[in-house]
Write a protein that holds these residues in place. Structure first.
Motif, short mmCIF file in Angstrom:
data_model
loop_
_atom_site.label_atom_id
_atom_site.label_comp_id
_atom_site.label_asym_id
_atom_site.label_seq_id
_atom_site.Cartn_x
_atom_site.Cartn_y
_atom_site.Cartn_z
N THR A 105 60.64 -40.59 11.51
CA THR A 105 59.24 -40.70 11.16
C THR A 105 58.71 -39.31 10.81
O THR A 105 59.39 -38.30 10.99
CB THR A 105 58.44 -41.27 12.34
OG1 THR A 105 58.57 -40.36 13.45
CG2 THR A 105 58.97 -42.63 12.76
N VAL A 106 57.48 -39.25 10.33
CA VAL A 106 56.87 -37.95 10.01
C VAL A 106 56.79 -37.08 11.25
O VAL A 106 57.17 -35.90 11.23
CB VAL A 106 55.46 -38.16 9.41
CG1 VAL A 106 54.73 -36.81 9.29
CG2 VAL A 106 55.56 -38.81 8.04
N LEU A 120 61.78 -32.08 14.59
CA LEU A 120 63.05 -31.46 14.24
C LEU A 120 62.85 -30.10 13.57
O LEU A 120 63.59 -29.15 13.82
CB LEU A 120 63.85 -32.38 13.32
CG LEU A 120 64.48 -33.62 13.96
CD1 LEU A 120 65.17 -34.47 12.90
CD2 LEU A 120 65.47 -33.23 15.05
N VAL A 121 61.83 -30.01 12.71
CA VAL A 121 61.53 -28.72 12.06
C VAL A 121 61.18 -27.67 13.09
O VAL A 121 61.62 -26.51 13.01
CB VAL A 121 60.39 -28.89 11.03
CG1 VAL A 121 59.87 -27.53 10.57
CG2 VAL A 121 60.86 -29.70 9.83
N PHE A 128 61.71 -31.25 5.02
CA PHE A 128 60.39 -30.95 4.48
C PHE A 128 59.93 -32.03 3.50
O PHE A 128 60.71 -32.64 2.79
CB PHE A 128 60.40 -29.59 3.77
CG PHE A 128 60.70 -28.43 4.68
CD1 PHE A 128 60.10 -28.33 5.92
CD2 PHE A 128 61.58 -27.43 4.30
CE1 PHE A 128 60.37 -27.27 6.76
CE2 PHE A 128 61.86 -26.36 5.12
CZ PHE A 128 61.26 -26.28 6.36
N SER A 129 58.63 -32.25 3.50
CA SER A 129 58.02 -33.21 2.59
C SER A 129 56.55 -32.85 2.44
O SER A 129 56.08 -31.85 2.99
CB SER A 129 58.16 -34.63 3.16
OG SER A 129 57.38 -34.77 4.34
N LYS A 130 55.81 -33.69 1.73
CA LYS A 130 54.38 -33.42 1.55
C LYS A 130 53.63 -33.53 2.88
O LYS A 130 52.52 -33.00 3.01
CB LYS A 130 53.78 -34.38 0.54
CG LYS A 130 53.82 -35.85 0.96
CD LYS A 130 53.20 -36.74 -0.10
CE LYS A 130 53.21 -38.21 0.33
NZ LYS A 130 52.61 -39.10 -0.68
N ASN A 131 54.25 -34.20 3.86
CA ASN A 131 53.62 -34.34 5.18
C ASN A 131 54.24 -33.44 6.25
O ASN A 131 53.66 -33.25 7.31
CB ASN A 131 53.72 -35.79 5.65
CG ASN A 131 52.97 -36.75 4.75
OD1 ASN A 131 51.83 -36.49 4.39
ND2 ASN A 131 53.61 -37.85 4.37
N VAL A 132 55.42 -32.92 5.98
CA VAL A 132 56.09 -32.01 6.91
C VAL A 132 56.29 -30.69 6.17
O VAL A 132 57.17 -30.57 5.32
CB VAL A 132 57.45 -32.58 7.37
CG1 VAL A 132 58.13 -31.62 8.36
CG2 VAL A 132 57.28 -33.96 8.01
N HIS A 133 55.45 -29.74 6.50
CA HIS A 133 55.36 -28.52 5.68
C HIS A 133 56.39 -27.45 6.06
O HIS A 133 56.85 -27.37 7.21
CB HIS A 133 53.96 -27.93 5.78
CG HIS A 133 52.91 -28.82 5.18
ND1 HIS A 133 51.58 -28.77 5.53
CD2 HIS A 133 53.01 -29.81 4.25
CE1 HIS A 133 50.89 -29.67 4.84
NE2 HIS A 133 51.75 -30.31 4.06
#
Length: 509
Positions: free
Chosen positions: A206-207, A213-214, A249-254
């Motif tokens: 999930t986000v 994890l990041v 990384f994604s648009k929700n996980v910077h």
């Protein structure tokens, strides 16, 4: 010690006792003593001991120890039989111990035994996942190196095969908790495997899970510490961690923390980086990672400062035109090298971050600096056009097998690089600069374009001739700089860093 006949007789006593089997402790003890006999007696004991194990809890330790002796016997057939029966001992509080024993047995070099151990571990995993994990992680944290290595690989390959009813949310939480303990002291290869384990857990897909994890990777990367470019372990740690973080990384996980660290700590030291692997273009590898992350950077605290550092580094790879002598020839002995691979990464990163401060070039730079940049940009663009024409001509008409030769593969990628740079430069030539174009980095797979969707740039890999430009006035050919051929980097592939080498256990200490 009992004979084969005595073992069969006492087996018969226990088998015939049905409900009263627990009353025949002496008969079971005879079977336990079978481990002291010869080959035939041991083989029978390996089968008989687990069959009646649950009926004699007071002899549990003796029974497990007897079976363990058989698992270590010199005769391979006895070992295999004993290992195959071990899951029958995995009841109640004995299960973690059995899991611990089976984990230790992963060190075997016999392929048939190894497969039996794997199957046995999977079997008890389905009985009690938490108990099995207790045995596995006990050996990962405290066992011998070979056991630790194989236990980690077991988790990385077998967890994904287990059904959802086994890998419950509680079980996944336990895996995460225990993994964090292990990650306090891991090698580079172990870190990659644990990221594979954790990123495969449903609860971390999930986000919020990816964000967790990041943060875990950022902690491993030690982003709070000053970067040491001369320490290969320090460089390796950052690259390994960053490469694990990029897919998250994604648009929700910077990627903001990583991008900030690269701009502030790594870019200023780019030329002095010590490569941890011989033959690796460490500067290009760093710039590729920065480019991949820049697309997902959020609000940055020191955006203007970091954009300036990125801008200054870009200038280093975009040379000024050579001075001309009175006869019109170049005054210098050598033409500047146009390092397209580096420029693609830096220009893309600058383009991505520039979207967050679109007036950087027009309002944040003085007129002299902006003029210098435009001169460099125009000079680079002219050389770029020559290369694009040369590459298209070289690839024209080539399809199928012809494009699979090493030389043509390099030319195809070089064409992707130069076209990307061309698109990005056009954006920056706008008045004011535009940041609207979208390109796919040359080492990334091309995204399919939906019908009706406008292409950001034309397909440059088909080998078909380029479309003719509309008729109009042509530039003076003498104004176009024709750089020497072969200056683009041939090291253009996507380097799979985590698989090339292994560090010591003191990975990042």
């Amino acid at each position: 010690m009992p004979t084969v006949e005595e073992l069969y007789r006492n087996y018969g006593i226990l088998a015939d006792a049905t409900e009263q089997v627990g009353q025949h402790k002496d008969a079971y003890q005879v079977i336990l003593d079978g481990v002291k006999g010869g080959t035939k007696e041991k083989r029978l004991a390996a089968q008989f001991i687990p069959k009646f194990f649950k009926h004699f809890p007071e002899l549990a330790d003796s029974a497990i120890n007897a079976q363990l002796d058989l698992c270590e016997d010199e005769d391979v057939s006895i070992r295999r039989q004993a290992i195959k029966e071990l899951p029958q001992f995995a009841t109640g509080e004995n299960l973690p111990r059995v899991a611990d024993i089976l984990t230790q047995l992963l060190q075997t070099d016999d392929s048939a035994e190894f497969n039996l151990v794997n199957n046995a571990l999977l079997s008890i995993f389905k009985m009690d996942a938490k108990g099995t994990l207790g045995g596995l992680f006990s050996q990962i944290l405290q066992g011998e190196d070979i056991v630790r290595e194989r236990a980690i690989k077991f988790l990385s390959t077998k967890l994904k095969t287990l059904p959802d009813e086994v890998l419950t949310k509680e079980v996944e939480e336990l895996i995460l908790t225990e993994s964090k303990k292990v990650l306090e002291d891991v090698t580079g290869e172990e870190f990659v495997l644990f990221m594979k384990i954790l990123s495969g857990l449903k609860s971390l897909q999930t986000v919020s899970g990816r964000q967790q994890l990041v943060e875990l990777v950022a902690e491993q990367a030690d982003l709070e510490q000053t970067f040491n470019p001369s320490d290969p372990d320090c460089v390796d740690r950052l690259l390994q961690c960053t490469r694990q973080a990029v897919p998250l990384f994604s648009k929700n996980v910077h990627s903001t923390r990583f991008v900030t660290y690269f701009c502030e700590q790594v870019l200023p030291n780019l030329s002095t980086l010590t490569t941890p692997v011989e033959g690796l273009d460490i500067q290009l590898e760093v710039l590729k990672l920065l480019a991949e992350m820049s697309s997902f950077c959020g609000d940055m605290e020191k955006l203007e400062t970091n954009l300036r550092k990125l801008f200054d580094k870009l200038l280093e790879y975009m040379p000024l035109p050579p001075e001309e002598a009175e006869n019109g020839e170049n005054a210098g002995n050598e033409e500047p090298k146009l390092q397209f691979s580096y420029v693609e990464c830096l220009l893309y990163s600058f383009h991505q971050l520039g979207r967050k401060l679109p007036d950087f070039l027009t309002a944040k730079l003085n007129a002299e600096k902006l003029k210098d940049f435009k001169i460099r940009l125009q000079y680079f663009a002219r050389g770029l056009q020559v290369y694009i024409r040369q590459l298209r001509l070289a690839l024209q008409g080539k399809t199928g097998e012809a494009l699979k030769t090493e030389e043509n593969k390099i030319k195809v990628v070089a064409l992707k690089i130069t076209n990307n740079i061309n698109v990005l430069i056009k954006d920056l030539f706008h008045i004011p600069p535009s940041y609207k174009s979208t390109v796919t980095l040359s080492w990334k797979p091309v995204q399919k374009v939906e019908i009706g969707q406008k292409r950001a740039n034309e397909d440059t890999t088909s080998g078909s001739p380029p479309k003719k430009s509309p008729a109009g006035p042509k530039r003076d050919a003498r104004q176009i700089y024709n750089p020497p051929s072969g200056k683009y980097s041939s090291n253009l592939g996507n380097f799979n860093y985590g698989e090339r080498f292994r560090l010591g256990r003191t990975f990042w200490v």
